[in-house]
Design an enzyme around this catalytic site. Structure first.
Site, PDB file in Angstrom:
ATOM      1  N   ARG A   1       0.790  -1.224  -0.032  1.00  0.00           N
ATOM      2  CA  ARG A   1       0.106   0.078   0.035  1.00  0.00           C
ATOM      3  C   ARG A   1       0.941   1.257  -0.200  1.00  0.00           C
ATOM      4  NH1 ARG A   1      -0.405  -2.236   5.264  1.00  0.00           N
ATOM      5  NH2 ARG A   1      -0.121  -0.614   6.972  1.00  0.00           N
TER       6      ARG A   1
ATOM      7  N   ARG B   1       1.912  -4.035   3.424  1.00  0.00           N
ATOM      8  CA  ARG B   1       2.697  -3.182   4.223  1.00  0.00           C
ATOM      9  C   ARG B   1       3.100  -2.204   3.443  1.00  0.00           C
ATOM     10  NH1 ARG B   1       8.570  -5.010   6.322  1.00  0.00           N
ATOM     11  NH2 ARG B   1       9.903  -2.997   6.255  1.00  0.00           N
ATOM     12  N   HIS B   2       3.603  -1.054   3.783  1.00  0.00           N
ATOM     13  CA  HIS B   2       4.096  -0.071   3.132  1.00  0.00           C
ATOM     14  C   HIS B   2       5.430  -0.393   2.711  1.00  0.00           C
ATOM     15  CE1 HIS B   2       0.938   2.930   3.948  1.00  0.00           C
ATOM     16  NE2 HIS B   2       1.097   2.568   5.222  1.00  0.00           N
ATOM     17  N   VAL B   3       5.548  -0.827   1.474  1.00  0.00           N
ATOM     18  CA  VAL B   3       6.976  -1.319   1.114  1.00  0.00           C
ATOM     19  C   VAL B   3       7.073  -1.227  -0.471  1.00  0.00           C
ATOM     20  CG1 VAL B   3       6.265  -3.838   0.859  1.00  0.00           C
ATOM     21  CG2 VAL B   3       8.633  -3.003   1.474  1.00  0.00           C
TER      22      VAL B   3
END
Length: 376
Positions: free
Chosen positions: A74, A132-134
């Site tokens: 995300r 996950r923010h990745v």
């Protein structure tokens, strides 16, 4: 290609239930009507007695939906917290494993951290959806099975402004909330006028800080961090080859409809949940405070600095609209408009659940990539 993936999912999605039915074995009964082999044992209890495996073969494996491995890497300030809340409800309803990382400030990983994270993701019991923010992870590069990716992006200037004011003032939930969450921010920075920040070229309002969305799709290569054609084209290529769907926040209801169509095991009923009064009550956390619109001059300058981001956003928007037409989806959203040099920019984009604060990434001593994993 993303369009091919669309039709593959459609074919496998329809055959899932017929395969499931076909996999059931028929229970044989004796003359008294009692089922034979009702005590399913894999050991011979007496010499000469056959086992269930010998009579019937091994038990049918669990039939998984296709695809059964989904990653939602995300993008910050693009409505992802709203989607994560929906996913928690859907995971309980549809019995899939949903794992959401609480690491918000580490999108770039070393090679070792990439491998560890991808192995941990792959070990989640299927079907799973990991979020996950990745930045994009290329599983196949390390000979690990590649999951299906999904994501949502937003008009780049809207995303930047939302983050700018949210970092300073958070939302309406508490007047002093921002002082608690960002205690290290001095008043001269907190109350810095957005026009001054842009026009006087403060670091927060200039590159590379403005180069934000593209790296989520370009990946972990060092060149993905540098604004330019290489990163832009790599991001577009990854979208076409690895992402089942990248939607735009301005048409969120259509995004949810497409996700329900393409990934029914995960997203069936998502739109009805999103529109339900109970969800609205639970998700009523909107409204970043103190959010003035920059001047026309500032918007022009900002737009020029974000040309690559807009090139990518327009590419995603066109691909998203093409997918809607291919699947025959009648839009529930009002169409987005490219502004007359940003005067009609959609600065009133619906504010959804605000993201957890995304801190500036330190260059070293980042927390270990394995700490995210919580078994469902």
């Amino acid at each position: 290609m993303a369009s091919c993936a669309l039709f593959v999912v459609g074919v496998f999605g329809k055959s899932h239930w017929s395969d499931k039915l076909a996999s059931r074995h028929t229970v044989q009964r004796d003359r008294q009507g009692k089922p034979q082999g009702s005590h399913l044992t894999f050991k011979k209890e007496r010499k000469g007695e056959s086992t269930f495996v010998e009579d019937h073969g091994p038990p049918a494996p669990r039939v998984l939906p296709f695809p059964s491995q989904v990653v939602y890497n995300r993008v910050g300030k693009c409505g992802s917290r709203t989607v994560v809340l929906l996913l928690r409800i859907l995971a309980e309803r549809h019995q899939f494993n949903m794992v959401s990382s609480d690491i918000h400030n580490k999108t770039r990983l070393t090679k070792h951290e990439q491998v560890d994270l991808m192995k941990n993701i792959s070990n989640i019991p299927q079907p799973y959806l990991y979020t996950r923010h990745v930045h994009f992870l290329n599983f196949t590069r390390f000979r690990i099975e590649q999951p299906v990716y999904i994501n949502i992006i937003r008009d780049p200037i809207n995303r930047f402004l939302s983050n700018y004011f949210f970092r300073r003032f958070r939302d309406w939930r508490g007047e002093q909330n921002h002082l608690i969450r960002t205690p290290g921010m001095k008043d001269d920075e907190r109350y810095l006028d957005i026009n001054v920040c842009i026009l006087e070229n403060y670091p927060e309002c200039s590159n590379p800080r403005l180069f934000y969305i593209i790296p989520y799709f370009c990946g972990q290569h060092p060149q993905c961090r540098e604004p330019g054609v290489w990163a832009l084209e790599r991001a577009k290529q990854n979208v076409q080859e690895n992402f089942l769907l990248v939607g735009i926040l301005e048409e969120l209801e259509d995004v949810l409809l497409l996700l329900e169509r393409l990934l029914p095991h995960f997203f069936t009923d998502v739109l009805s949940i999103y529109k339900s009064p109970d969800y609205r009550k639970m998700g009523n956390m909107t409204g970043t405070v103190r959010k003035p619109t920059p001047s026309r001059e500032a918007l022009q300058v900002l737009y020029q600095r974000m040309r690559d981001e807009y090139d990518f956003y327009n590419f995603i928007r066109d691909q998203f609209h093409l997918m809607k037409r291919k699947i025959g989806l009648k839009s529930l959203s009002r169409p987005t408009h490219q502004p007359d040099f940003l005067l009609s920019l959609a600065l009133k984009t619906q504010e959804l659940l605000e993201e957890e604060e995304e801190q500036q990434e330190p260059e070293e001593d980042l927390e270990d990539a394995n700490s995210w994993l919580v078994q469902p």
